[in-house]
Structures are given as C-alpha cells and as structure tokens.
Design a protein around this motif. Structure first.
Motif, mmCIF file in Angstrom:
data_model
loop_
_atom_site.group_PDB
_atom_site.id
_atom_site.type_symbol
_atom_site.label_atom_id
_atom_site.label_comp_id
_atom_site.label_asym_id
_atom_site.label_seq_id
_atom_site.Cartn_x
_atom_site.Cartn_y
_atom_site.Cartn_z
ATOM 1 N N VAL A 114 38.139 40.840 29.036
ATOM 2 C CA VAL A 114 39.132 39.812 28.677
ATOM 3 C C VAL A 114 38.627 38.440 29.113
ATOM 4 O O VAL A 114 38.668 37.475 28.340
ATOM 5 C CB VAL A 114 40.499 40.131 29.324
ATOM 6 N N TYR A 115 38.103 38.369 30.341
ATOM 7 C CA TYR A 115 37.615 37.080 30.841
ATOM 8 C C TYR A 115 36.462 36.562 29.982
ATOM 9 O O TYR A 115 36.386 35.380 29.670
ATOM 10 C CB TYR A 115 37.163 37.194 32.303
ATOM 11 N N LEU A 151 40.050 34.648 43.810
ATOM 12 C CA LEU A 151 39.578 34.639 42.424
ATOM 13 C C LEU A 151 40.229 33.545 41.598
ATOM 14 O O LEU A 151 39.616 33.009 40.685
ATOM 15 C CB LEU A 151 39.880 35.989 41.763
ATOM 16 N N MET A 159 44.578 38.577 35.373
ATOM 17 C CA MET A 159 43.271 39.238 35.509
ATOM 18 C C MET A 159 42.956 39.588 36.948
ATOM 19 O O MET A 159 42.425 40.648 37.241
ATOM 20 C CB MET A 159 42.181 38.283 35.019
ATOM 21 N N LEU A 167 37.020 46.206 24.421
ATOM 22 C CA LEU A 167 38.486 46.205 24.395
ATOM 23 C C LEU A 167 39.010 47.113 23.293
ATOM 24 O O LEU A 167 40.050 47.753 23.431
ATOM 25 C CB LEU A 167 39.007 44.788 24.199
ATOM 26 N N LEU A 168 38.262 47.187 22.189
ATOM 27 C CA LEU A 168 38.740 48.011 21.072
ATOM 28 C C LEU A 168 38.453 49.484 21.287
ATOM 29 O O LEU A 168 39.269 50.337 20.939
ATOM 30 C CB LEU A 168 38.084 47.547 19.763
ATOM 31 N N ASN A 172 39.078 49.239 35.463
ATOM 32 C CA ASN A 172 39.737 47.951 35.636
ATOM 33 C C ASN A 172 38.739 46.828 35.514
ATOM 34 O O ASN A 172 38.995 45.820 34.857
ATOM 35 C CB ASN A 172 40.363 47.890 37.042
ATOM 36 N N SER A 219 34.552 41.911 42.122
ATOM 37 C CA SER A 219 35.731 42.054 42.966
ATOM 38 C C SER A 219 36.703 43.125 42.469
ATOM 39 O O SER A 219 37.882 43.084 42.808
ATOM 40 C CB SER A 219 36.424 40.715 43.150
ATOM 41 N N PHE A 220 36.214 44.053 41.686
ATOM 42 C CA PHE A 220 37.031 45.217 41.323
ATOM 43 C C PHE A 220 36.337 46.479 41.794
ATOM 44 O O PHE A 220 35.129 46.619 41.633
ATOM 45 C CB PHE A 220 37.239 45.281 39.810
ATOM 46 N N GLU A 221 37.113 47.375 42.355
ATOM 47 C CA GLU A 221 36.507 48.624 42.809
ATOM 48 C C GLU A 221 36.539 49.679 41.708
ATOM 49 O O GLU A 221 35.609 50.458 41.546
ATOM 50 C CB GLU A 221 37.232 49.129 44.056
ATOM 51 N N ARG A 254 37.662 46.249 31.932
ATOM 52 C CA ARG A 254 38.725 45.684 31.093
ATOM 53 C C ARG A 254 38.941 44.203 31.423
ATOM 54 O O ARG A 254 38.975 43.350 30.531
ATOM 55 C CB ARG A 254 40.005 46.479 31.352
ATOM 56 N N MET A 255 39.064 43.882 32.720
ATOM 57 C CA MET A 255 39.306 42.500 33.110
ATOM 58 C C MET A 255 38.105 41.626 32.749
ATOM 59 O O MET A 255 38.266 40.501 32.277
ATOM 60 C CB MET A 255 39.554 42.401 34.622
ATOM 61 N N VAL A 305 35.766 37.036 26.832
ATOM 62 C CA VAL A 305 36.219 36.477 25.557
ATOM 63 C C VAL A 305 36.846 35.103 25.790
ATOM 64 O O VAL A 305 36.543 34.131 25.081
ATOM 65 C CB VAL A 305 37.233 37.430 24.886
ATOM 66 N N GLN A 342 36.811 51.027 24.330
ATOM 67 C CA GLN A 342 36.693 51.504 25.712
ATOM 68 C C GLN A 342 35.452 52.360 25.966
ATOM 69 O O GLN A 342 35.532 53.427 26.558
ATOM 70 C CB GLN A 342 37.936 52.300 26.123
ATOM 71 N N LEU A 344 44.869 38.754 23.865
ATOM 72 C CA LEU A 344 44.239 39.360 25.046
ATOM 73 C C LEU A 344 45.241 39.897 26.052
ATOM 74 O O LEU A 344 44.944 40.838 26.787
ATOM 75 C CB LEU A 344 43.332 38.335 25.747
ATOM 76 N N SER A 378 42.453 42.967 41.566
ATOM 77 C CA SER A 378 41.167 42.853 42.260
ATOM 78 C C SER A 378 41.355 42.963 43.761
ATOM 79 O O SER A 378 42.472 43.015 44.262
ATOM 80 C CB SER A 378 40.516 41.518 41.913
ATOM 81 N N THR A 379 40.228 42.967 44.476
ATOM 82 C CA THR A 379 40.299 43.096 45.929
ATOM 83 C C THR A 379 40.683 41.780 46.594
ATOM 84 O O THR A 379 41.220 41.791 47.685
ATOM 85 C CB THR A 379 38.949 43.596 46.486
ATOM 86 N N GLN A 380 40.347 40.617 45.947
ATOM 87 C CA GLN A 380 40.746 39.344 46.566
ATOM 88 C C GLN A 380 41.348 38.398 45.531
ATOM 89 O O GLN A 380 40.733 37.427 45.122
ATOM 90 C CB GLN A 380 39.585 38.684 47.327
ATOM 91 N N LEU A 420 37.824 31.497 39.058
ATOM 92 C CA LEU A 420 37.900 31.736 37.620
ATOM 93 C C LEU A 420 38.607 30.594 36.907
ATOM 94 O O LEU A 420 38.256 30.240 35.784
ATOM 95 C CB LEU A 420 38.676 33.025 37.328
ATOM 96 N N VAL A 479 31.349 36.972 39.579
ATOM 97 C CA VAL A 479 32.216 37.125 40.759
ATOM 98 C C VAL A 479 33.382 38.050 40.424
ATOM 99 O O VAL A 479 33.735 38.941 41.200
ATOM 100 C CB VAL A 479 32.738 35.750 41.233
ATOM 101 N N LEU A 480 33.958 37.840 39.240
ATOM 102 C CA LEU A 480 35.082 38.685 38.814
ATOM 103 C C LEU A 480 34.668 40.149 38.777
ATOM 104 O O LEU A 480 35.378 41.034 39.264
ATOM 105 C CB LEU A 480 35.550 38.248 37.419
ATOM 106 N N TYR A 506 32.247 34.873 36.023
ATOM 107 C CA TYR A 506 32.326 36.207 35.402
ATOM 108 C C TYR A 506 31.686 37.260 36.302
ATOM 109 O O TYR A 506 32.202 38.354 36.486
ATOM 110 C CB TYR A 506 31.641 36.144 34.028
ATOM 111 N N PHE A 526 45.995 43.600 26.599
ATOM 112 C CA PHE A 526 44.949 44.401 27.269
ATOM 113 C C PHE A 526 45.077 44.311 28.785
ATOM 114 O O PHE A 526 44.752 45.261 29.496
ATOM 115 C CB PHE A 526 43.563 43.920 26.850
ATOM 116 N N LEU A 527 45.535 43.152 29.271
ATOM 117 C CA LEU A 527 45.717 43.002 30.715
ATOM 118 C C LEU A 527 46.955 43.755 31.171
ATOM 119 O O LEU A 527 47.072 44.153 32.323
ATOM 120 C CB LEU A 527 45.892 41.530 31.081
#
Lengths: 222, 232
Positions: free
Chosen positions: B151-152, A162, A152, B72-73, B144, B138-140, B147-148, B154, B75, A215, A156-158, A166, B134-135, B132, A218-219
């Motif tokens: 998943v997290y 993470l 996952m 996820l199913l 992405n 941390s995506f630009e 999606r991440m 669930v 989008q 899952l 990501s950026t870091q 997590l 924080v996750l 969750y 999907f990743l």
C-alpha cells in the motif's frame, strides 16, 4: 454497495465520529494545548518575527499538530473499539469518515493556530481571503496522507516513530503547494498565479482521496 | 500462478544486450566525439551517465509499484519480493543519479547543491523509498509487512509523480528545458549524442532489471519466512 449508499453511510458515521470526538473532548483539547504551548514558545524565541518566518513557523506547527492529531484518532483508539469498527464498517466508508472528521478538526486547529499567532506574533497576511482558501484546501491534503500512514503503521512494532518517517516525505508535495499559495496571500499580490496553485492543490486532493478509496480497504482487512 | 520456487532468471539475450550496450555507452561516452559547448565543455559527457540513472530509477520504481499492485490483488509473496528488489535498485540508481548530478552541478552551476527544484524533488524521492525500507523493517508478521509495504509503495509512487513532473514546472529550474533554459535537444545539434544516450538508457535499465532479478532470486532462496505460493 452502490456509491450513494456508501456516502450516506459515511455521513452517518461522520456524525457518530464527530460525537465521539466531542465526548472525548480532552483529545481535541490536547491538540489545542499543543498549539498554545508551541506558539507561546515560538513568540519567546522568535522576536521580532519577520513575515517569512511567521509563515514558515505556521506551517511547521500545523504539520506537527496534524501528525499528533491524526495519529491519535487511530493509534489512541482502544483495541475493542477498533475491532468493532473493523467488523461492522466497510473500509471505504471508514476512510471517507476519517478524512471528513480529520479535515474538520484540522480546520479548527489551523484557524486557532492563526488566531494565536496573530495575538502573540502579529498578523502579516495581506490577503486573508486567499489565506483562508489555503487552509480550506490544505487541511484535507494533510489529513488524507496522514490517515493512510497512521492506518499503515498501526500494526507495526513502533507506530509512533513511523508516523513522521513515512508521513513527512509523502507530505512534501502538498506542503510545497500550501506554502507557495500562502506566500502569495502573505504578499497580497495579484491573484492570477494563485489559481494555478489552488488548482494543483484541488488535483492533489482528489488524487489522494481516490488513492485512499482504492487502497484503504486493503489496510482495513485483517 | 508461479510454479517455480524463485523468479525465473533473466533471459541470457537480455543479459548480453545489457553488457553490450553498457560497454558501448562507456566506450563512446569517454572517447566519442561530443559538441563543444561553453561552460559545459567535456562535462557534457555526463549526459550519458547522469540522465540514464533517472530513467532507470523511474522505470525501476514504476515496476516496483506494478508488483505491489499485483501483490494487493493476488497475495503472492513473490510479487512482494520483486517489488522490494526493484525499489532497492531504484534507490541505488537514485543515489548514483544524485551523486553524478552533484558533481556535474559543481562544475557547471558552481556549487554542489543549489536547491534546484529537481535536486530537491529527487532528494525527497530518495527519502520516500528509504522510508519504505524502514516501514518494511518494522513489521514482524510477514503478511502484514507485505500488505502495508505494498500500500505504501503505491502511495509513494503516486506522490513521486507530482514531485518530479508537476512542481518543477511551477518554479524556475536550472535544468535544461525549465525556466527558459534551452531543452536537451539544443545541446545536441547533429543528433550524435542520441546514438549514445538512448543505448545507455536501455543498457542501464536492463542492468537494473537484472540486478533486481538476482536480488529477488537470492532473497526467495534464502528466506524461510515468506514461502512463495502460500496463500494467506
């Protein structure tokens, strides 16, 4: 693809992945050295060490080394190799492979950690059979969660920050069970209660494995 | 699938019901007749405020997980926004539940924090959903991230279940119904409290749903990053 072909494919990949890990032996050596340094520092600080502290320290060190080891198997991969796997391997097969390789590595590391601690800090475990069972069931618990988390955090950026953020909360149920079961091994009392915890650990393992099968694809896709 | 730009507003009847039930539960909660119990005394009224927070949190997080599975199913970014909104409200309920529980614990068990399995489990639950957030941050790339995060989410929900329902049963707890303590129904001899408790649960759940709906609508209308209905 039918499940048996999926599993056969995973086994082929497992051989491949294990060979890759042994060729890059410096990586596993890095984890082993991590343990040596950790246990050595601990035996300098924790002296004399009580049985409860021994056990707590054992699981903390195993937790840290598992984060280090599992994240390296994903984040340390070269970009090209990673793309190659993405294109050529279905997600489920890759998931099963990663869990198996990671579990094998964690068994080695957990055994090594126990040996080191026995050498430098004494060996307070009374029921070694039960302790081995805890290691046997505990390794896949750590590996399944951390493999999903490292997959996952990859884009990501870091990613390195993470992993623990997590991973630790997700690992708490597993760690609690692992600690309870190994506490029974430490005290060497009747094994009656142990089966309840061992059963719960098997259940949690199966749930995490199944969640990964659902899952991970999907990743995997991008 | 969704032809509107933002999620539909909650039906006015549900909004009215939420207000009505909460006003009723606050009124009856403070002024209604409650059984006299040793140690608990008047603090038994906290049942109407503390326990609905947990019901509300679990339902919000369940809804959040369902929206994540939908994302996820199919989008659709709208589902991702809904999942985030519901988990935010779930977090708010969780913090309020922990806070009201700690106050209650101070007056009945004698300390703010006694390391009770349910206290620990709920603290870890809050950590799970803070992670969750924080996750997400941390995506630009919006796809992405969605999606991440899905998943997290669930995974987090499935890890929360053993934490809240299985582990506390393996050890003694100070909470009613655990470790030889009498269950909730023992405090409630004539069923009077149920007439306030259940409406409070429904009221708070509706209020949470409403809040999440407002947040998701606001979010969809103000972000340009995640246009609804765009297929990856």
């Amino acid at each position: 693809m039918n499940p048996s072909a999926q599993i056969r494919r995973a086994l082929v990949l497992l051989g491949h992945d294990v060979r890759r890990e042994t060729r890059q032996a410096q990586a596993l050596a890095g984890s082993l050295l991590y343990l040596v340094a950790g246990v050595f520092a601990a035996q300098l600080l924790l002296r004399p060490v009580g049985p409860a502290a021994w056990l707590t320290f054992y699981w903390l060190l195993v937790l840290f080394v598992s984060v280090y080891t599992v994240s390296r198997s994903f984040l340390g991969q070269s970009r090209g190799l990673h793309l190659y796997y993405r294109v050529s391997v279905p997600g489920v097969a890759w998931w099963l492979t990663k869990v198996m390789t990671g579990t094998l590595m964690m068994w080695v590391l957990m055994g090594f950690c126990a040996l080191l601690m026995a050498l430098w800090m004494g060996y307070p475990i009374q029921d070694t059979g039960l302790f081995v069972l805890t290691i046997f069931l505990g390794a896949p618990l750590l590996v399944t969660v951390l493999t999903l988390v490292s997959a996952m955090s990859q884009g990501s950026t870091q990613p390195a920050q993470l992993m623990p953020v997590l991973g630790f909360p997700l690992l708490v149920p597993g760690l609690l069970l692992v600690h309870r079961l190994s506490k029974l091994a430490l005290d060497g009392l009747s094994r009656d209660l142990a089966w309840t915890y061992a059963g719960a650990m098997v259940g949690l393992n199966l749930m995490l494995l199944a969640l990964g099968i659902l899952l991970f694809p999907f990743l995997w896709r991008d | 699938m969704n032809s509107t730009l933002a999620p539909k507003p909650l039906h006015p009847v549900l909004k009215g019901l939420a207000i009505l039930l909460l006003v009723y539960s606050f009124f009856m909660g403070w002024l209604g007749d409650v059984p006299r119990k040793v140690i608990l005394n008047e603090s038994v009224r906290n049942l109407y405020f503390h326990v609905p927070m947990w019901f509300g949190m679990l339902l919000m997080l369940l809804g959040s997980a369902v929206y994540s599975i939908r994302y996820l199913l199919f989008q659709q970014f709208l589902d991702d926004t809904q999942a985030q909104a519901l988990s935010l409200v779930g977090l708010v309920f969780g913090f309020l539940g922990l806070f009201t529980g700690m106050v209650w614990a101070q007056f009945t068990w004698g300390s703010w924090w006694s390391g009770d399995p349910k206290q620990n489990a709920s603290a870890v639950g809050l950590l799970l959903y803070l992670a969750y957030m924080v996750l997400r941050s941390s995506f630009e790339d919006a796809r992405n991230r969605a999606r991440m995060a899905a998943v997290y989410n669930v995974l987090a929900f499935f890890c929360l279940i053993p934490l809240l329902f299985i582990l506390p049963r393996l050890t003694d707890s100070l909470h009613p119904g655990n470790g030889g303590n009498p269950g909730f129904s023992a405090y409630d001899l004539d069923g009077r409290m149920r007439w306030v408790f259940y409406p409070a649960v429904v009221g708070w759940t509706l209020m949470g749903w409403w809040l999440a709906n407002l947040w998701a609508r606001y979010r969809t209308l103000t972000t340009s990053v995640a246009p609804p209905n765009s297929k990856p």
